[in-house]
Scaffold this motif. Structure first.
Motif, mmCIF file in Angstrom:
data_model
loop_
_atom_site.group_PDB
_atom_site.id
_atom_site.type_symbol
_atom_site.label_atom_id
_atom_site.label_comp_id
_atom_site.label_asym_id
_atom_site.label_seq_id
_atom_site.Cartn_x
_atom_site.Cartn_y
_atom_site.Cartn_z
ATOM 1 N N ASP A 88 0.778 -1.292 -0.113
ATOM 2 C CA ASP A 88 0.059 -0.072 0.176
ATOM 3 C C ASP A 88 0.909 1.369 0.050
ATOM 4 N N ARG A 91 3.714 1.229 -4.185
ATOM 5 C CA ARG A 91 3.269 0.317 -5.211
ATOM 6 C C ARG A 91 4.391 -0.005 -6.217
ATOM 7 N N TRP A 161 -5.874 -7.142 -5.247
ATOM 8 C CA TRP A 161 -6.251 -6.147 -4.578
ATOM 9 C C TRP A 161 -5.602 -4.816 -5.562
ATOM 10 N N LEU A 162 -4.415 -4.940 -6.126
ATOM 11 C CA LEU A 162 -4.028 -3.926 -6.884
ATOM 12 C C LEU A 162 -5.013 -3.808 -8.190
ATOM 13 N N GLU A 165 -8.905 -2.980 -5.921
ATOM 14 C CA GLU A 165 -8.869 -2.205 -4.708
ATOM 15 C C GLU A 165 -10.171 -2.259 -4.132
ATOM 16 N N ALA A 168 -9.690 -2.311 1.365
ATOM 17 C CA ALA A 168 -8.534 -1.704 1.995
ATOM 18 C C ALA A 168 -7.652 -2.537 2.178
ATOM 19 N N ALA A 169 -6.214 -2.329 2.092
ATOM 20 C CA ALA A 169 -5.166 -3.095 2.171
ATOM 21 C C ALA A 169 -4.960 -3.970 3.402
#
Length: 199
Positions: A88, A91, A161-162, A165, A168-169
């Motif tokens: 997070d 990146r 996740w990247l 999104e 949240a991380a």
């Protein structure tokens, strides 16, 4: 040298190893291509120099997190949270280290494998150190295997996740910990007690 690495790192992070050329990097830095080759040898070696920044930062982040724990569960949780916090916060570093366009063999591939191996060794070493000394040898193989599996799951979830999104991380980290960690800890604990690995 620092300026060159900074520019190259940004280009590799933005477009990937495959699509960035030494000529483009030289032009962005304001040097000749022969001078760039003179400093770094080839594109692979320049990429490795950029990767070392990312890899050293990631391994230090995970190492610092797991070193402060006192139980296998805490170690896994701290390692996963550190991994996602790193992703997070930086990146570009993540992208350089886990670029999907990297060659599958050669010096770059070997260096990526080295960093993954360092992380697995840190996590498995921390878990083993928290077992009674008499249990460690019996648990070693499975703990290393489970640490490798956890890193693979963390990488796969991080890529998702990247891309999305959708969480949240920190939430992504918690999801992985809640889903995977209990089974891994139970399995490692069973192995340390000399339990059967048969189903």
């Amino acid at each position: 040298m620092e300026q060159t690495l900074g520019v190259a790192h940004r280009l590799f992070a933005a477009r990937g190893y495959r699509d960035v050329t030494m000529e483009e990097i030289a032009a962005a830095v304001g040097v000749t291509k022969p001078l760039l080759y003179n400093y770094f040898g080839n594109k692979e070696q320049l990429y490795i120099a950029c990767m070392e920044r990312s890899g050293d930062a990631l391994t230090k982040t995970v190492a610092d997190a797991v070193a402060a724990t006192a139980s296998p569960g805490d170690a896994l949780g701290a390692g996963v949270h550190a991994f996602f916090a790193f992703l997070d916060d930086d990146r570009a570093a993540w992208t350089v280290l886990f670029d999907e366009t990297l060659p599958q063999s050669g010096d770059v591939a070997d260096r990526v494998a080295d960093y993954r191996g360092q992380i697995v060794a840190m996590v498995s070493g921390t878990l083993l150190a928290q077992l009674a000394e008499r249990q460690r040898e019996g648990a070693r193989v499975e703990v290393e295997a489970l640490s490798t599996a956890l890193l693979g799951a963390a990488e796969a979830l991080a890529r998702w996740w990247l891309r999305t999104e959708a969480l949240a991380a920190e939430e992504a980290a918690e999801l992985l910990i809640a889903t995977v960690a209990p089974g891994l800890i139970a399995r490692a604990s069973k192995s340390s007690r000399g339990g059967s690995t048969a189903s």
